[in-house]
Design an enzyme around this catalytic site. Structure first.
Site, PDB file in Angstrom:
ATOM      1  N   GLU A 114     100.775 -74.000  57.935  1.00 31.76           N
ATOM      2  CA  GLU A 114      99.783 -72.989  58.669  1.00 31.76           C
ATOM      3  C   GLU A 114      99.543 -73.619  59.894  1.00 31.76           C
ATOM      4  OE1 GLU A 114      98.418 -73.884  55.257  1.00 31.76           O
ATOM      5  OE2 GLU A 114      99.342 -72.207  54.409  1.00 31.76           O
ATOM      6  N   TYR A 126     107.523 -76.598  66.191  1.00 30.89           N
ATOM      7  CA  TYR A 126     107.821 -76.115  64.484  1.00 30.89           C
ATOM      8  C   TYR A 126     109.189 -75.211  64.892  1.00 30.89           C
ATOM      9  CZ  TYR A 126     103.519 -77.933  63.132  1.00 30.89           C
ATOM     10  OH  TYR A 126     102.407 -78.816  62.734  1.00 30.89           O
TER      11      TYR A 126
HETATM   12  C1  LIG Z   1     101.249 -79.775  68.568  1.00 30.55           C
HETATM   13  C2  LIG Z   1     101.434 -81.552  68.771  1.00 30.55           C
HETATM   14  C3  LIG Z   1     101.309 -82.182  67.462  1.00 30.55           C
HETATM   15  C4  LIG Z   1     102.735 -81.800  69.495  1.00 30.55           C
HETATM   16  O1  LIG Z   1     103.037 -83.247  69.743  1.00 30.55           O
HETATM   17  P1  LIG Z   1     103.873 -83.672  70.947  1.00 30.55           P
HETATM   18  O2  LIG Z   1     103.865 -85.126  70.497  1.00 30.55           O
HETATM   19  O3  LIG Z   1     102.986 -83.205  72.158  1.00 30.55           O
HETATM   20  O4  LIG Z   1     105.198 -82.786  70.665  1.00 30.55           O
HETATM   21  P2  LIG Z   1     106.464 -83.096  71.291  1.00 30.55           P
HETATM   22  O5  LIG Z   1     106.179 -84.088  72.457  1.00 30.55           O
HETATM   23  O6  LIG Z   1     107.282 -83.917  70.068  1.00 30.55           O
HETATM   24  O7  LIG Z   1     107.196 -81.834  71.539  1.00 30.55           O
HETATM   25  C5  LIG Z   1     108.443 -81.335  70.974  1.00 30.55           C
HETATM   26  C6  LIG Z   1     108.765 -80.168  71.486  1.00 30.55           C
HETATM   27  O8  LIG Z   1     107.765 -79.091  70.808  1.00 30.55           O
HETATM   28  C7  LIG Z   1     107.530 -78.189  71.900  1.00 30.55           C
HETATM   29  N1  LIG Z   1     106.211 -78.370  72.315  1.00 30.55           N
HETATM   30  C8  LIG Z   1     105.261 -79.410  72.134  1.00 30.55           C
HETATM   31  N2  LIG Z   1     104.118 -78.980  72.583  1.00 30.55           N
HETATM   32  C9  LIG Z   1     104.328 -78.049  73.456  1.00 30.55           C
HETATM   33  C10 LIG Z   1     103.213 -77.269  74.152  1.00 30.55           C
HETATM   34  N3  LIG Z   1     102.165 -77.528  74.634  1.00 30.55           N
HETATM   35  N4  LIG Z   1     103.722 -76.059  74.841  1.00 30.55           N
HETATM   36  C11 LIG Z   1     105.093 -75.608  74.742  1.00 30.55           C
HETATM   37  N5  LIG Z   1     105.864 -76.321  73.753  1.00 30.55           N
HETATM   38  C12 LIG Z   1     105.399 -77.465  73.184  1.00 30.55           C
HETATM   39  C13 LIG Z   1     108.506 -78.323  73.271  1.00 30.55           C
HETATM   40  O9  LIG Z   1     109.794 -77.596  72.924  1.00 30.55           O
HETATM   41  C14 LIG Z   1     108.759 -79.751  72.764  1.00 30.55           C
HETATM   42  O10 LIG Z   1     109.673 -80.404  73.498  1.00 30.55           O
HETATM   43  P3  LIG Z   1     109.889 -80.697  75.090  1.00 30.55           P
HETATM   44  O11 LIG Z   1     108.699 -81.307  75.533  1.00 30.55           O
HETATM   45  O12 LIG Z   1     111.195 -81.460  75.502  1.00 30.55           O
HETATM   46  O13 LIG Z   1     109.975 -79.325  75.786  1.00 30.55           O
HETATM   47  C15 LIG Z   1     100.426 -81.839  69.827  1.00 30.55           C
HETATM   48  O14 LIG Z   1     100.287 -81.043  71.037  1.00 30.55           O
HETATM   49  C16 LIG Z   1      98.948 -81.856  69.295  1.00 30.55           C
HETATM   50  O15 LIG Z   1      98.396 -82.939  68.685  1.00 30.55           O
HETATM   51  N6  LIG Z   1      98.096 -80.959  69.379  1.00 30.55           N
HETATM   52  C17 LIG Z   1      96.867 -80.769  68.847  1.00 30.55           C
HETATM   53  C18 LIG Z   1      96.906 -80.769  67.411  1.00 30.55           C
HETATM   54  C19 LIG Z   1      97.565 -79.676  66.743  1.00 30.55           C
HETATM   55  O16 LIG Z   1      97.511 -78.544  67.216  1.00 30.55           O
HETATM   56  N7  LIG Z   1      98.395 -80.114  65.606  1.00 30.55           N
HETATM   57  C20 LIG Z   1      99.215 -79.000  65.200  1.00 30.55           C
HETATM   58  C21 LIG Z   1      98.625 -78.442  64.140  1.00 30.55           C
HETATM   59  S1  LIG Z   1      99.595 -77.104  63.015  1.00 30.55           S
END
Ligand SMILES: CC(C)(COP(=O)(O)OP(=O)(O)OC[C@H]1O[C@@H](n2cnc3c(N)ncnc32)[C@H](O)[C@@H]1OP(=O)(O)O)[C@@H](O)C(=O)NCCC(=O)NCCS
Length: 160
Positions: A114, A126
């Site tokens: 979720e 995702y």
């Molecule tokens: C969501 C989260 C875990 C992503 O972690 P991250 O290490 O920055 O993600 P990645 O660098 O592996 O991203 C992989 C791809 O996902 C997508 N993506 C990740 N973050 C994004 C953003 N803020 N906006 C748009 N696309 C995004 C992109 O396609 C990205 O590839 P790119 O950077 O080459 O465009 C991070 O933003 C986070 O910790 N957020 C707060 C906690 C949270 O919301 N967790 C998920 C709860 S379900």
């Protein structure tokens, strides 16, 4: 090690490994900067204590850059929590942890999670990994009454 020798881990590189109880202070630090309603220490301890779960750490060598918590219920993997240090986002760290999860648990497995409907970044991540939207849970998040988007990787039709 002599000054000219390479360190075993290149500077700036990340190792994805199993999350340990000793990581929990670092986990809580990231958790509290990542979510409006952060998990408590007890919630992480409970998840780590489940033998069937997979909990991963993204380790920089001198600290934690992120973590992932996934539980198994029957034959379904439930991604419970994923977060990356706000200073280390968009470096592919969450994608690497998710990739490691899929390798460990099996790419032919069934996965669900979720996510807040407003969390467009996480939803994009995702979807890039192959998860598909499969409906909403109304007012799932108690802090603000927000809906959850339900996502699946693999067949959502059969609850075995
Ligand atoms: C969501 C989260 C875990 C992503 O972690 P991250 O290490 O920055 O993600 P990645 O660098 O592996 O991203 C992989 C791809 O996902 C997508 N993506 C990740 N973050 C994004 C953003 N803020 N906006 C748009 N696309 C995004 C992109 O396609 C990205 O590839 P790119 O950077 O080459 O465009 C991070 O933003 C986070 O910790 N957020 C707060 C906690 C949270 O919301 N967790 C998920 C709860 S379900």
């Amino acid at each position: 090690m002599a000054a000219t020798e390479s360190p075993s881990r290149p500077i700036g590189s990340i190792e994805v490994r199993r999350l340990a109880y000793g990581d929990l202070p670092g986990v809580l630090s990231i958790e509290r900067r990542s979510f409006p309603a952060p998990w408590s220490l007890a919630m992480f301890v409970l998840e780590l204590s489940k033998p069937s779960g997979i909990c991963l750490a993204a380790d920089t060598g001198d600290g934690l850059a992120g973590y992932l918590v996934c539980s198994r219920y029957a034959d379904i993997w439930h991604v419970m929590n994923v977060a990356v240090d706000p200073e280390r986002r968009r470096e592919g760290i969450a994608a690497r942890m998710m990739g490691e999860l899929l390798e460990t648990a099996g790419r032919d497995g069934r996965y669900t999670l979720e996510v807040r409907v407003s969390n467009h970044g996480a939803i994009a991540m995702y979807e890039r990994l192959g998860f598909r939207r499969a409906g909403r849970r109304r007012r799932y998040y108690h802090d603000n009454g927000e809906d959850a988007m339900i996502m699946w990787l693999g067949d959502p039709g059969y609850i075995g």
